[in-house]
Design a protein around this motif. Structure first.
Motif, short mmCIF file in Angstrom:
data_model
loop_
_atom_site.label_atom_id
_atom_site.label_comp_id
_atom_site.label_asym_id
_atom_site.label_seq_id
_atom_site.Cartn_x
_atom_site.Cartn_y
_atom_site.Cartn_z
N UNK A 193 0.88 -1.18 0.00
CA UNK A 193 0.00 0.00 0.00
C UNK A 193 0.91 1.23 0.00
N UNK A 194 0.67 2.12 -0.97
CA UNK A 194 1.59 3.25 -1.16
C UNK A 194 2.55 2.96 -2.29
N UNK A 195 2.13 2.06 -3.20
CA UNK A 195 3.03 1.59 -4.26
C UNK A 195 3.38 2.66 -5.29
N UNK A 196 2.59 3.73 -5.35
CA UNK A 196 2.96 4.83 -6.27
C UNK A 196 3.84 5.86 -5.56
N UNK A 197 4.08 5.66 -4.28
CA UNK A 197 4.84 6.63 -3.49
C UNK A 197 6.34 6.39 -3.57
N UNK A 198 7.07 7.22 -2.84
CA UNK A 198 8.54 7.15 -2.91
C UNK A 198 9.05 5.80 -2.39
N UNK A 199 8.65 5.43 -1.18
CA UNK A 199 9.20 4.22 -0.58
C UNK A 199 8.53 2.97 -1.14
N UNK A 200 7.18 3.01 -1.23
CA UNK A 200 6.45 1.86 -1.78
C UNK A 200 6.86 1.60 -3.22
N UNK A 201 7.09 2.67 -3.98
CA UNK A 201 7.52 2.51 -5.37
C UNK A 201 8.89 1.85 -5.45
N UNK A 202 9.79 2.26 -4.55
CA UNK A 202 11.13 1.65 -4.53
C UNK A 202 11.03 0.18 -4.11
N UNK A 203 10.11 -0.12 -3.19
CA UNK A 203 9.93 -1.52 -2.78
C UNK A 203 9.38 -2.34 -3.93
N UNK A 204 8.43 -1.78 -4.65
CA UNK A 204 7.85 -2.49 -5.79
C UNK A 204 8.95 -2.82 -6.81
N UNK A 235 19.89 12.25 6.86
CA UNK A 235 19.18 11.97 5.60
C UNK A 235 19.38 10.52 5.15
N UNK A 236 18.29 9.93 4.65
CA UNK A 236 18.35 8.54 4.19
C UNK A 236 17.76 8.43 2.79
N UNK A 237 18.32 7.52 1.99
CA UNK A 237 17.82 7.26 0.64
C UNK A 237 16.64 6.29 0.73
N UNK A 238 15.50 6.63 0.13
CA UNK A 238 14.33 5.74 0.26
C UNK A 238 14.60 4.35 -0.32
N UNK A 239 15.57 4.24 -1.22
CA UNK A 239 15.88 2.90 -1.76
C UNK A 239 16.45 2.00 -0.67
N UNK A 240 17.14 2.61 0.31
CA UNK A 240 17.64 1.80 1.44
C UNK A 240 16.48 1.36 2.34
#
Ligand SMILES: NC(=O)c1ccc[n+]([C@@H]2O[C@H](COP(=O)([O-])OP(=O)(O)OC[C@H]3O[C@@H](n4cnc5c(N)ncnc54)[C@H](OP(=O)(O)O)[C@@H]3O)[C@@H](O)[C@H]2O)c1
Length: 288
Positions: A5-16, A167-172
């Motif tokens: 849930x939140x797959x279009x968002x910054x973190x959810x998108x990176x997880x997808x 600061x943290x990178x959402x990909x991490x």
């Protein structure tokens, strides 16, 4: 089945993207599924479904058959209510494990209103009996892109004085979320997530100056002045301007220091702010 849930968002998108790379089948929720379908392209491992957390019936349909939920919800005055709907629907659908994107200082008397909301959601989650993994990242590097136009004009404006910020990178964050979804042994953990080095605004301004080859000056405003600036110049709604001010005051009240959680969980160092800024240097140098 893992549902995001939140797959279009910054973190959810990176997880997808991470789960797709790993060829892990998953389901992705959005209120605008066509946009998400266009973004996922030809991937056959992603099932895109439509649901709105404001409408619990759509959530229950979307979560049917899910065993795990990654929950990232956009900040808003209704965030806690929407996340609670998602958690209640997940519990009703037999989801066993929830990885919740939370925040630091999620406490009942937190000085940050959004973090008080995270605390209420976490309490609700704990009461359902589902296992939970809580992710508490500090400031997302990509939010610095909001400062890029001003930095390109040579200024970095804030109200954080010289407090260090992690600061943290959402990909991490997404990579840690993937681990916690794929390794059942990590259920129950609470991870405070940071970048490898904390930067004050003065240090950040200096780094931007070095990378762009143009001087960037740090301007520190009072919280009230900064709030007015966010309303007038960044055109933020009052609740969001208030949130940004609260977060910056929290950084002063509770100085941040980096930890090694990313490296411990992922077996590799966290992405650096230096590399992130280099990757996005065009945004910090564009003059229009
Ligand atoms: N920014 C930071 O520095 C920071 C630091 C620490 C923690 N956090 C936390 O991180 C979270 C935000 O993560 P993010 O930046 O990755 O998210 P984001 O980019 O803001 O994306 C949020 C997602 O929320 C979904 N959403 C919003 N309203 C919805 C609704 N009614 N029903 C279903 N989905 C809805 C959107 O999906 P659709 O529009 O596709 O439906 C979107 O995918 C917040 O909880 C925040 O407190 C942020």
């Amino acid at each position: 089945m893992i549902t995001i849930m939140g797959a279009t968002g910054a973190t959810g998108g990176a997880l997808l993207r991470r789960l797709t790379e790993l060829d892990v089948p998953c389901r992705a929720i959005s209120r605008t599924p066509d946009t998400l379908r266009a973004a996922t392209g030809a991937s056959t491992s992603v099932e895109v479904v439509c649901a709105d957390a404001a409408d619990p019936r759509t959530l229950r349909d979307a979560l049917k058959g899910s065993t795990q939920l990654f929950l990232a919800m956009a900040n808003s005055p209704r965030q806690a209510e929407l996340e609670t709907n998602a958690i209640d629907a997940a519990a009703a659908c037999g989801v066993q494990h929830v990885v919740k994107l939370s925040a630091p200082a999620a406490e009942p008397a937190s000085p940050v209103a959004i973090s008080r909301g995270h605390w209420r959601v976490e309490e609700r989650l704990a009461a359902t009996g589902m296992t939970a993994t809580l992710l508490r990242p500090y400031a997302f590097m990509h939010k610095l892109l909001l400062n890029a136009p001003a930095a390109a004009q040579g200024v970095l404006i804030g109200a954080m004085r010289d407090a260090p910020c992690n600061y943290i990178d959402v990909r991490d964050i997404a990579d840690v979320a993937a681990e916690t979804l794929l390794l059942p042994g990590l259920a129950g953990a609470e991870y405070t997530l940071t970048g490898p080095q904390a930067y004050s605004h003065s240090e950040l301004a200096r780094l931007l100056g070095e990378l762009t080859g143009r001087p960037v000056r740090h301007i520190n405003l009072s919280p009230d002045e900064f709030h007015s600036h966010l309303l007038a110049t960044a055109h933020m709604p009052p609740w969001l301007a208030g949130h940004v001010v609260e977060i910056q005051q929290l950084a002063i009240a509770r100085p941040e220091s980096p930890n090694d959680t990313i490296e411990t969980v992922l077996g590799r160092p966290a992405r650096t702010l230096h590399d992130f800024l280099r990757e996005h240097l065009h945004a910090f140098t564009a003059t229009t």
